[in-house]
Design a protein around this motif. Structure first.
Motif, PDB file in Angstrom:
ATOM      1  N   VAL A 138     -64.972  -8.377 119.052  1.00  0.00           N
ATOM      2  CA  VAL A 138     -64.930  -9.955 118.722  1.00  0.00           C
ATOM      3  C   VAL A 138     -64.043  -9.835 117.394  1.00  0.00           C
ATOM      4  CG1 VAL A 138     -66.018 -12.038 117.771  1.00  0.00           C
ATOM      5  CG2 VAL A 138     -66.631 -10.830 120.179  1.00  0.00           C
ATOM      6  N   ALA A 139     -64.489  -8.872 116.445  1.00  0.00           N
ATOM      7  CA  ALA A 139     -63.929  -8.857 115.094  1.00  0.00           C
ATOM      8  C   ALA A 139     -62.430  -8.455 115.390  1.00  0.00           C
ATOM      9  CB  ALA A 139     -64.546  -7.700 113.992  1.00  0.00           C
ATOM     10  N   ALA A 140     -62.044  -7.419 116.258  1.00  0.00           N
ATOM     11  CA  ALA A 140     -60.700  -7.007 116.226  1.00  0.00           C
ATOM     12  C   ALA A 140     -59.703  -8.347 116.974  1.00  0.00           C
ATOM     13  CB  ALA A 140     -60.783  -5.940 117.291  1.00  0.00           C
ATOM     14  N   VAL A 141     -60.342  -8.927 117.893  1.00  0.00           N
ATOM     15  CA  VAL A 141     -59.733 -10.031 118.365  1.00  0.00           C
ATOM     16  C   VAL A 141     -59.428 -11.215 117.277  1.00  0.00           C
ATOM     17  CG1 VAL A 141     -59.963 -11.900 120.076  1.00  0.00           C
ATOM     18  CG2 VAL A 141     -60.363  -9.715 120.809  1.00  0.00           C
ATOM     19  N   GLU A 142     -60.153 -11.490 116.510  1.00  0.00           N
ATOM     20  CA  GLU A 142     -60.138 -12.346 115.622  1.00  0.00           C
ATOM     21  C   GLU A 142     -59.030 -12.019 114.538  1.00  0.00           C
ATOM     22  OE1 GLU A 142     -64.638 -14.459 115.459  1.00  0.00           O
ATOM     23  OE2 GLU A 142     -64.082 -12.702 114.037  1.00  0.00           O
ATOM     24  N   ILE A 143     -58.932 -10.870 114.415  1.00  0.00           N
ATOM     25  CA  ILE A 143     -58.109 -10.215 113.448  1.00  0.00           C
ATOM     26  C   ILE A 143     -56.567 -10.560 114.201  1.00  0.00           C
ATOM     27  CG2 ILE A 143     -57.047  -8.085 112.390  1.00  0.00           C
ATOM     28  CD1 ILE A 143     -60.085  -7.252 112.316  1.00  0.00           C
ATOM     29  N   LEU A 144     -56.547 -10.048 115.308  1.00  0.00           N
ATOM     30  CA  LEU A 144     -55.253 -10.293 116.104  1.00  0.00           C
ATOM     31  C   LEU A 144     -54.771 -11.703 116.363  1.00  0.00           C
ATOM     32  CD1 LEU A 144     -55.972  -7.631 119.048  1.00  0.00           C
ATOM     33  CD2 LEU A 144     -54.549  -7.245 117.259  1.00  0.00           C
ATOM     34  N   GLN A 145     -55.907 -12.285 116.453  1.00  0.00           N
ATOM     35  CA  GLN A 145     -55.579 -13.922 116.608  1.00  0.00           C
ATOM     36  C   GLN A 145     -54.944 -14.475 115.536  1.00  0.00           C
ATOM     37  OE1 GLN A 145     -59.275 -15.335 118.358  1.00  0.00           O
ATOM     38  NE2 GLN A 145     -57.963 -16.217 119.963  1.00  0.00           N
ATOM     39  N   ARG A 146     -55.415 -14.259 113.909  1.00  0.00           N
ATOM     40  CA  ARG A 146     -54.917 -14.657 113.038  1.00  0.00           C
ATOM     41  C   ARG A 146     -53.470 -14.464 112.899  1.00  0.00           C
ATOM     42  NH1 ARG A 146     -60.160 -13.288 110.980  1.00  0.00           N
ATOM     43  NH2 ARG A 146     -59.481 -11.400 110.162  1.00  0.00           N
ATOM     44  N   ARG A 147     -53.200 -13.161 113.037  1.00  0.00           N
ATOM     45  CA  ARG A 147     -51.826 -12.573 113.028  1.00  0.00           C
ATOM     46  C   ARG A 147     -51.019 -13.303 113.925  1.00  0.00           C
ATOM     47  NH1 ARG A 147     -48.130  -8.386 114.282  1.00  0.00           N
ATOM     48  NH2 ARG A 147     -46.776  -7.889 112.519  1.00  0.00           N
ATOM     49  N   THR A 148     -51.300 -13.473 115.236  1.00  0.00           N
ATOM     50  CA  THR A 148     -50.487 -14.076 116.196  1.00  0.00           C
ATOM     51  C   THR A 148     -50.199 -15.567 115.708  1.00  0.00           C
ATOM     52  OG1 THR A 148     -51.454 -12.675 117.828  1.00  0.00           O
ATOM     53  CG2 THR A 148     -50.672 -14.715 118.627  1.00  0.00           C
ATOM     54  N   THR A 149     -51.350 -16.117 115.171  1.00  0.00           N
ATOM     55  CA  THR A 149     -51.202 -17.576 114.954  1.00  0.00           C
ATOM     56  C   THR A 149     -50.162 -17.782 113.786  1.00  0.00           C
ATOM     57  OG1 THR A 149     -53.345 -18.093 115.579  1.00  0.00           O
ATOM     58  CG2 THR A 149     -52.264 -19.784 114.072  1.00  0.00           C
ATOM     59  N   ARG A 150     -50.252 -16.957 112.696  1.00  0.00           N
ATOM     60  CA  ARG A 150     -49.388 -16.716 111.590  1.00  0.00           C
ATOM     61  C   ARG A 150     -47.893 -16.496 112.144  1.00  0.00           C
ATOM     62  NH1 ARG A 150     -51.598 -13.398 108.782  1.00  0.00           N
ATOM     63  NH2 ARG A 150     -50.306 -11.555 109.134  1.00  0.00           N
ATOM     64  N   ILE A 151     -47.709 -15.632 113.078  1.00  0.00           N
ATOM     65  CA  ILE A 151     -46.039 -15.265 113.450  1.00  0.00           C
ATOM     66  C   ILE A 151     -45.573 -16.347 114.262  1.00  0.00           C
ATOM     67  CG2 ILE A 151     -44.960 -13.813 115.044  1.00  0.00           C
ATOM     68  CD1 ILE A 151     -45.818 -12.479 112.591  1.00  0.00           C
ATOM     69  N   PHE A 152     -46.552 -17.125 115.134  1.00  0.00           N
ATOM     70  CA  PHE A 152     -45.958 -18.202 115.949  1.00  0.00           C
ATOM     71  C   PHE A 152     -45.515 -19.440 114.914  1.00  0.00           C
ATOM     72  CE2 PHE A 152     -46.953 -15.663 119.278  1.00  0.00           C
ATOM     73  CZ  PHE A 152     -45.816 -15.804 120.132  1.00  0.00           C
ATOM     74  N   ARG A 153     -46.401 -19.572 113.947  1.00  0.00           N
ATOM     75  CA  ARG A 153     -46.160 -20.748 112.850  1.00  0.00           C
ATOM     76  C   ARG A 153     -44.943 -20.445 112.136  1.00  0.00           C
ATOM     77  NH1 ARG A 153     -50.350 -21.399 108.568  1.00  0.00           N
ATOM     78  NH2 ARG A 153     -48.783 -22.953 107.882  1.00  0.00           N
ATOM     79  N   LEU A 154     -44.404 -19.198 111.844  1.00  0.00           N
ATOM     80  CA  LEU A 154     -43.342 -18.924 111.324  1.00  0.00           C
ATOM     81  C   LEU A 154     -42.171 -18.896 112.358  1.00  0.00           C
ATOM     82  CD1 LEU A 154     -42.176 -17.654 108.555  1.00  0.00           C
ATOM     83  CD2 LEU A 154     -42.502 -15.364 109.663  1.00  0.00           C
TER      84      LEU A 154
END
Length: 202
Positions: free
Chosen positions: A93-109
């Motif tokens: 769960v901790a790993a997925v939250e880390i991956l999700q934060r980065r994925t969200t930031r990249i797609f916002r960009l």
């Protein structure tokens, strides 16, 4: 008229560069790539001329901001810091939250400046190397639970990445991503060893 803006005390060169990059990234995410150097300077709390003592052009600064958003090093550091003694579910769960934060930031960009602009600073070789590093970091998190899994940890790591991406991508989820706990539950229900005799293959 008294100005309400305050300039920060002078920073060491590396910190000044980092502050400019961070301020630029926040503005680009909010307003797109056409932000002015005046806006950037105000957001960073520096004089506008300071920008050009660090970066040759505004485009160079924007490119540095994009590169910082795509840099996987901070994410890899977060993955390495996850407690290896925690239960597998908690680690993932901790790993997925880390991956999700980065994925969200990249797609916002991507939404802010376009896919081509994001890809311009990232070679295929960079992406391949990054993918291998992320997979290895996830494999290391999963490895201690090897005896309780019916798949190799590296394959579990690969599937976790795929699920995290697919269940977070704004266009695939309709801007309603799955929670990290749901993603991990979906994965583990497919890879945990089941009690009783093995099920026949279809």
């Amino acid at each position: 008229m008294t100005s309400t803006s305050q300039r920060a005390a002078p920073l060491p060169p590396d910190e000044r560069r980092a502050a400019l990059v961070a301020s630029t990234l926040a503005l680009v995410l909010a307003e797109g790539p056409d932000v002015s150097t005046r806006q950037i300077a105000q957001a960073a709390g520096v004089a506008e001329g300071t920008i050009f003592r660090v970066f040759t052009t505004k485009d160079e600064l924007v490119n540095a901001a994009v590169a910082s958003a795509c840099d996987s090093a901070p994410m890899l550091g977060e993955l390495a810091a996850v407690d290896r003694t925690a239960p597998l579910d908690v680690r993932l769960v901790a790993a997925v939250e880390i991956l999700q934060r980065r994925t969200t930031r990249i797609f916002r960009l991507v939404d802010a400046i376009g896919l081509k602009a994001v890809e311009a600073g990232r070679s295929r070789q960079d992406l391949s190397a990054e993918g291998a590093l992320i997979e290895q970091a996830l494999t290391d998190l999963i490895e201690p639970a090897r005896e309780r899994l019916r798949l190799e940890p590296r394959e579990v790591a690969r599937r976790l990445q795929l699920l995290a991406f697919a269940c977070t991508h704004p266009r695939l989820t309709g801007n309603d991503p799955l929670a990290a706990t749901e993603i991990v539950s979906m994965l583990l229900d497919g890879v945990r060893l089941r009690p009783g005799p093995p099920e026949p293959l279809p």
